[in-house]
Scaffold this active site. Structure first.
Site, PDB file in Angstrom:
ATOM      1  N   ILE A  20      -8.625 -10.555   9.237  1.00  0.00           N
ATOM      2  CA  ILE A  20      -7.209 -10.749   9.532  1.00  0.00           C
ATOM      3  C   ILE A  20      -6.330 -10.602   8.270  1.00  0.00           C
ATOM      4  CG2 ILE A  20      -7.586 -12.302  11.462  1.00  0.00           C
ATOM      5  CD1 ILE A  20      -7.110 -14.683   9.574  1.00  0.00           C
ATOM      6  N   GLY A  61     -10.523 -11.197  -0.598  1.00  0.00           N
ATOM      7  CA  GLY A  61      -9.146 -11.197  -1.073  1.00  0.00           C
ATOM      8  C   GLY A  61      -8.891 -12.285  -2.097  1.00  0.00           C
ATOM      9  N   LYS A  85      -3.406  -2.084  -3.017  1.00  0.00           N
ATOM     10  CA  LYS A  85      -2.182  -2.792  -2.637  1.00  0.00           C
ATOM     11  C   LYS A  85      -1.415  -1.905  -1.645  1.00  0.00           C
ATOM     12  CE  LYS A  85       1.314  -5.627  -2.869  1.00  0.00           C
ATOM     13  NZ  LYS A  85       1.217  -6.924  -2.196  1.00  0.00           N
ATOM     14  N   ILE A 134       4.771 -12.252  -1.616  1.00  0.00           N
ATOM     15  CA  ILE A 134       5.011 -11.288  -2.698  1.00  0.00           C
ATOM     16  C   ILE A 134       6.067 -10.274  -2.261  1.00  0.00           C
ATOM     17  CG2 ILE A 134       3.939  -9.503  -4.162  1.00  0.00           C
ATOM     18  CD1 ILE A 134       2.848 -12.331  -4.708  1.00  0.00           C
ATOM     19  N   GLY A 135       6.061  -9.946  -0.976  1.00  0.00           N
ATOM     20  CA  GLY A 135       7.082  -9.018  -0.467  1.00  0.00           C
ATOM     21  C   GLY A 135       6.733  -7.568  -0.729  1.00  0.00           C
ATOM     22  N   GLY A 141      -7.223 -17.525   2.089  1.00  0.00           N
ATOM     23  CA  GLY A 141      -8.244 -18.351   1.440  1.00  0.00           C
ATOM     24  C   GLY A 141      -9.094 -19.099   2.451  1.00  0.00           C
ATOM     25  N   CYS A 175       4.130  -6.076   9.067  1.00  0.00           N
ATOM     26  CA  CYS A 175       5.348  -5.753   8.351  1.00  0.00           C
ATOM     27  C   CYS A 175       6.479  -5.646   9.374  1.00  0.00           C
ATOM     28  CB  CYS A 175       5.151  -4.422   7.638  1.00  0.00           C
ATOM     29  SG  CYS A 175       6.545  -4.001   6.606  1.00  0.00           S
ATOM     30  N   GLY A 180     -10.894 -13.003   5.431  1.00  0.00           N
ATOM     31  CA  GLY A 180     -10.162 -14.257   5.555  1.00  0.00           C
ATOM     32  C   GLY A 180     -11.022 -15.372   4.990  1.00  0.00           C
ATOM     33  N   LYS A 196      -5.034  -2.656  10.225  1.00  0.00           N
ATOM     34  CA  LYS A 196      -5.186  -4.043   9.756  1.00  0.00           C
ATOM     35  C   LYS A 196      -4.325  -4.954  10.617  1.00  0.00           C
ATOM     36  CE  LYS A 196      -5.248  -6.989   5.746  1.00  0.00           C
ATOM     37  NZ  LYS A 196      -5.147  -7.041   4.290  1.00  0.00           N
ATOM     38  N   ASN A 218      -3.959   1.510   1.448  1.00  0.00           N
ATOM     39  CA  ASN A 218      -3.240   0.700   2.436  1.00  0.00           C
ATOM     40  C   ASN A 218      -1.777   1.134   2.428  1.00  0.00           C
ATOM     41  OD1 ASN A 218      -1.493  -1.624   3.244  1.00  0.00           O
ATOM     42  ND2 ASN A 218      -3.441  -2.662   3.577  1.00  0.00           N
TER      43      ASN A 218
HETATM   44  C1  FMN Z   1      -1.260 -12.346  -3.179  1.00  0.00           C
HETATM   45  C2  FMN Z   1      -1.645 -11.587  -1.943  1.00  0.00           C
HETATM   46  C3  FMN Z   1      -1.086 -10.321  -1.714  1.00  0.00           C
HETATM   47  C4  FMN Z   1      -1.433  -9.601  -0.561  1.00  0.00           C
HETATM   48  N1  FMN Z   1      -0.891  -8.372  -0.356  1.00  0.00           N
HETATM   49  C5  FMN Z   1      -1.255  -7.639   0.736  1.00  0.00           C
HETATM   50  C6  FMN Z   1      -0.763  -6.324   0.929  1.00  0.00           C
HETATM   51  O1  FMN Z   1       0.003  -5.777   0.114  1.00  0.00           O
HETATM   52  N2  FMN Z   1      -1.142  -5.649   2.056  1.00  0.00           N
HETATM   53  C7  FMN Z   1      -2.009  -6.187   2.981  1.00  0.00           C
HETATM   54  O2  FMN Z   1      -2.330  -5.519   3.967  1.00  0.00           O
HETATM   55  N3  FMN Z   1      -2.519  -7.441   2.798  1.00  0.00           N
HETATM   56  C8  FMN Z   1      -2.162  -8.158   1.705  1.00  0.00           C
HETATM   57  N4  FMN Z   1      -2.688  -9.421   1.526  1.00  0.00           N
HETATM   58  C9  FMN Z   1      -3.591  -9.984   2.546  1.00  0.00           C
HETATM   59  C10 FMN Z   1      -5.066  -9.860   2.148  1.00  0.00           C
HETATM   60  O3  FMN Z   1      -5.433  -8.504   1.981  1.00  0.00           O
HETATM   61  C11 FMN Z   1      -5.971 -10.542   3.202  1.00  0.00           C
HETATM   62  O4  FMN Z   1      -5.778  -9.913   4.451  1.00  0.00           O
HETATM   63  C12 FMN Z   1      -5.712 -12.027   3.378  1.00  0.00           C
HETATM   64  O5  FMN Z   1      -5.349 -12.618   2.164  1.00  0.00           O
HETATM   65  C13 FMN Z   1      -6.917 -12.779   3.972  1.00  0.00           C
HETATM   66  O6  FMN Z   1      -8.062 -12.630   3.167  1.00  0.00           O
HETATM   67  P1  FMN Z   1      -8.477 -13.682   2.002  1.00  0.00           P
HETATM   68  O7  FMN Z   1      -8.413 -15.071   2.614  1.00  0.00           O
HETATM   69  O8  FMN Z   1      -9.853 -13.273   1.570  1.00  0.00           O
HETATM   70  O9  FMN Z   1      -7.465 -13.525   0.930  1.00  0.00           O
HETATM   71  C14 FMN Z   1      -2.345 -10.158   0.374  1.00  0.00           C
HETATM   72  C15 FMN Z   1      -2.914 -11.415   0.115  1.00  0.00           C
HETATM   73  C16 FMN Z   1      -2.589 -12.126  -1.014  1.00  0.00           C
HETATM   74  C17 FMN Z   1      -3.218 -13.475  -1.256  1.00  0.00           C
END
Ligand code: FMN
Length: 319
Positions: free
Chosen positions: A193, A268, A46, A72-73, A219, A132, A246, A167, A101
């Site tokens: 992404i 993810g 995270k 989530i922030g 997703g 960010c 992604g 990233k 990260n």
């Molecule tokens: C609930 C949630 C929390 C995430 N928190 C972070 C984060 O803290 N830092 C970050 O770089 N990406 C964060 N992401 C982004 C994911 O790492 C990823 O880049 C993005 O969701 C696309 O991949 P996916 O479709 O496989 O989830 C978060 C994604 C989700 C769904």
């Protein structure tokens, strides 16, 4: 000729090309109750900030067709608690590469995070979350501006010997400009992404579904966008290591990313739906390669078959 899954990602050697994505896997320990996480190619933590963050008000997650929106922030335990409480477990894992990260509101925070993590044992690389807002620049995301992207990477580069993975945000007009700036500033690899800026609405209450109004879409809904960006960046930067992510749910999805030019992938959102998906993707990738008598994942990288006459042209963007 045995098939093997090892890949080289810049300076990092991975036992397989399947990592878990930041924010969807906590700090690894919780998932280790479900399966042996030491079999993963890598674990990305995270996002960690200097101070703990409690994140945004709820609702901060909403399920959409084939995806989810989250805001989530950047809730996290903060650097000190991460080092004391979360690193011992991660350090104990021998198989996966451990990628921390990091995130900050200003460039100096990324630099301080990198400097304070430099002597912490068991970390293989830093992934810079550039999606960010930059407080010093009126809240503009670091990752939408090539100059800011380059500056943060250059300054972090001076403070760490570890692999730097930038990233990238997909919320840009031309991702190749940002990718090039990141690579030239010293990033060892790019991951793309992050989530796509999105909004969901409740037609009954006329309110947004997410307390902060907008959030990040992830997703399967975002997979075609992610594939397009990986392919564009691979064409622009033939040698730069890329981690694609992604919407990956299955081994075939991972193969699609490799064909578009990714050297490795991250999973993810799928971790919420099918926690064992990373193991299934590792096994599925191995069979996919073995069935085709390919000896390593690198045999797929960038092999998307595009007619010669279309290779140099700008992308078709209209219907
Ligand atoms: C609930 C949630 C929390 C995430 N928190 C972070 C984060 O803290 N830092 C970050 O770089 N990406 C964060 N992401 C982004 C994911 O790492 C990823 O880049 C993005 O969701 C696309 O991949 P996916 O479709 O496989 O989830 C978060 C994604 C989700 C769904």
């Amino acid at each position: 000729m045995a098939t093997q899954l090892k890949v080289q990602l810049g300076p990092l050697k991975l036992q397989n090309p399947v990592l878990v994505a930041s924010g969807t896997f906590g700090y690894g320990e919780e998932y280790n109750r479900l399966y042996d996480v030491s079999r993963l190619g890598g674990i990305v933590t995270k996002s960690i900030s200097l101070k703990p963050r409690s994140g945004n008000p709820v609702p901060r997650i909403y399920e959409t067709p084939s995806g989810m929106i989250n805001a989530i922030g950047l809730q996290n335990v903060g650097l000190e608690a991460f080092i004391q409480k979360k690193m011992p477990f991660l350090r104990s894992l021998k198989g996966p590469r451990i990628i921390v990260n990091i995130v900050g509101d200003r460039i100096s925070e990324y630099v301080e995070l990198a400097a304070r993590l430099e002597d912490v044992k068991g970390i293989d690389g830093l992934e810079l979350n550039l999606s960010c807002p930059n407080c010093e620049r009126g809240g503009i995301e670091f990752g939408v501006n090539p100059k800011l992207t380059a500056e943060v990477i250059r300054k972090v580069r001076r403070r760490t010997r570890r692999a730097i993975i930038a990233k990238l945000s997909p919320n840009v007009t031309d991702v190749t400009l940002i990718a090039r700036a990141a690579a030239e500033a010293g990033a060892d690899a790019l991951s793309l992404i992050n989530t796509l800026l999105a909004l969901a609405v409740d037609a009954s209450t006329w309110r947004p579904r997410i307390a902060t109004v907008t959030g990040g879409l992830s997703g399967p809904a975002v997979k075609p966008v992610a594939l397009r960006m990986v392919w564009q960046v691979r064409r622009a930067l033939p040698k730069t290591p890329i981690i694609g992510l992604g919407g990956i749910m299955t081994a075939r999805d991972a193969v699609e990313f490799l064909l578009c030019g990714a050297n490795a992938v991250q999973l993810g959102t799928v971790n919420y739906v099918n926690p064992k998906a990373p193991l299934e993707v590792i096994a599925g990738l191995k069979s996919y390669l073995a069935e085709r008598k390919l000896k390593s994942p690198s045999a797929l990288v960038g092999k998307l078959q595009v007619p010669e006459r279309l290779r140099g042209l700008p992308q078709v963007v209209t219907g």
